[in-house]
Design an enzyme around this catalytic site. Structure first.
Site, PDB file in Angstrom:
ATOM      1  N   TYR A   1      54.299  91.872 -86.839  1.00 29.90           N
ATOM      2  CA  TYR A   1      53.667  91.118 -87.912  1.00 29.90           C
ATOM      3  C   TYR A   1      54.173  89.676 -87.833  1.00 29.90           C
ATOM      4  CZ  TYR A   1      52.386  89.372 -92.499  1.00 29.90           C
ATOM      5  OH  TYR A   1      51.873  88.597 -93.512  1.00 29.90           O
TER       6      TYR A   1
ATOM      7  N   ASP B   1      49.337  92.411 -86.333  1.00 27.10           N
ATOM      8  CA  ASP B   1      48.722  91.248 -86.960  1.00 27.10           C
ATOM      9  C   ASP B   1      49.485  90.047 -86.438  1.00 27.10           C
ATOM     10  OD1 ASP B   1      47.813  89.178 -88.456  1.00 27.10           O
ATOM     11  OD2 ASP B   1      48.442  89.978 -90.400  1.00 27.10           O
TER      12      ASP B   1
ATOM     13  N   HIS C   1      42.293  93.029 -93.847  1.00 23.62           N
ATOM     14  CA  HIS C   1      42.198  93.345 -92.413  1.00 23.62           C
ATOM     15  C   HIS C   1      41.577  94.739 -92.246  1.00 23.62           C
ATOM     16  CE1 HIS C   1      45.248  90.267 -90.952  1.00 23.62           C
ATOM     17  NE2 HIS C   1      45.487  90.276 -92.245  1.00 23.62           N
TER      18      HIS C   1
END
Lengths: 268, 268
Positions: free
Chosen positions: A110, A154, A258
């Site tokens: 992330y 991500d 997302h």
DNA sequence: GAACTGGGAG
DNA sequence: CTCCCAGTTC
């Protein structure tokens, strides 16, 4: 022997468990990598995952912000919870598992969002993002005959022109500025990673995995970005059999901003 | 000609509209008095009430806290939004309407809760509660041949021994301390009000309208209190035909901690 | 827009 | 336990 891996920024795993369950029942992937779990490790809903058949769980969380988790149907071995930029803020987790006779090292990332102002001199969050990506240069797509690597997550950067709804309008917007996209692609190449989501898709075709909560009608205006990624070492490319972006998940009740991305592999 | 009036501390009218709709469809009262609407007047969900047939609406709300509202099937005339203790904090509203040839003046109250410490010297919230009840001495049950008065609301005091689950254990708990219950009953008598919920119920029988959110199993432990009240002027007593506490509403999905109390009248 | 925090209130 | 708020983050 085939297997599938999913990456999904879930924006609070506890709040989103009903959606996670729906998704796992529908798609039944082998491995699910979550980001932004926003959940301390002792409060992670492990029981619910086990009940769904995901009995192997690796988590790296904290209170309130960030946090990643990797859950799997078959055994996974925790390899590392790595700190970047000398901050322990729960942005990375790697596990190893066996598939088709190969040892797969799977990184779950992330990357910092980077704030609003794309200037590292005045915005420390942007500075942090650039530093983080720079430090990712050291994460390589290790592989030999018996092993391979996958990196998902991500990554908060949309590297190509058609990874955003308007290249021109987003050139000064964090996630698509030249300094980000250039460093990002350099880092990917330095690590010898293959961008699987672009492998068989022409670069002129739009690909999005994220649509802002702020847009009224995300579906018709369709101002998305490709912020979530699936990369692998070169030796997995022949086994890669395709992927799917679950766009419909953006329209579910109380969704994440997302959507899940599912990648499939076929190992001999 | 019969009519029914409801009092219900709704603890956020906007959050609770699905429950309000369910209730109105089931019980179809003539008048509904709400407390703790927590809603500025311009954001009150008037449209939803109108659609349910409650086209006559009087509101006295503010941002965040307190707030009362009275909605009705037939016309009501706004009479007063009264300030108590020289603070404008949306705790009172009175309306007039016609029923069975009588003019009814209906007061809707939300009395201050009073904080935790039942000592006016060290707890200004308790001081405020006592002052508020003292000021209510001036609110009288006006009536003559052609008029009558009703007072309802969350009065935040359980005056009798069996208005709480344990008289002894609550003597030092705000809502049932002697100074509150004594002043409360004196005030009611000074105004010549009749406590309709106790009119035909023996004082040894428990009556509750509220169960704390904090209790795990409110239903089995049943540690309730009677904090919500329906009073009327003497001349309405012959017309009072009974009342109902909707205890089941405490078990609804995402409930208020108070339940609706429905009073019925039969005017000639 | 929709999460989180922490404090106030019930 | 369940609301409110204001502040912060994405």
């Amino acid at each position: 022997m085939s297997f599938s891996i999913v990456t999904w920024n879930i924006n609070s795993v506890r709040l989103r468990m009903p959606l996670v369950e729906k998704f796992l029942l529908e798609k039944a992937p082998d491995v699910l990598c979550l980001q932004e779990t926003k959940c301390p490790d002792d409060l992670f809903p492990a029981k619910a995952f086990r009940k769904l058949g995901y009995e192997h769980i690796a988590i790296h969380g904290q209170k309130g912000y960030h946090g990643v988790a990797t859950v799997a149907r078959r055994p996974i071995e925790m390899v590392e919870k790595r700190r970047f930029c000398e901050i322990e803020d729960s942005r990375h987790l790697s596990v190893r598992f066996e598939a088709g006779g190969k040892q797969i090292l799977l990184h779950n990332f992330y990357v910092p969002a980077g704030g609003d102002e794309p200037d590292p001199e005045i915005n420390p969050k942007f500075r942090h993002k650039l530093d983080f990506v720079a430090e990712m240069n050291a994460v390589r797509a290790d592989h030999d005959e018996g092993s391979a690597s996958i990196l998902v997550g991500d990554l908060n950067i949309a590297p190509l022109e058609h990874d955003v709804w308007s290249h021109k309008q987003l050139l000064k917007v964090v996630s698509h500025t030249p300094v980000e996209t250039e460093n990002f692609e350099a880092m990917r190449k330095a690590g010898d990673w293959v961008d699987l989501m672009r492998l068989n898709v022409p670069h002129e075709q739009k690909i999005y995995t994220w649509w802002s909560y702020r847009a009224k009608d995300w579906e018709t205006s369709d101002r998305g970005r490709r912020l979530d990624h699936i990369w692998s070492s070169q030796n997995l490319v022949p086994s890669f059999s395709g992927y799917e972006i679950l766009r419909e998940a953006r329209g579910w009740d109380r969704p994440s901003d997302h959507v899940p991305v599912v990648a499939r592999f076929d190992l001999g």
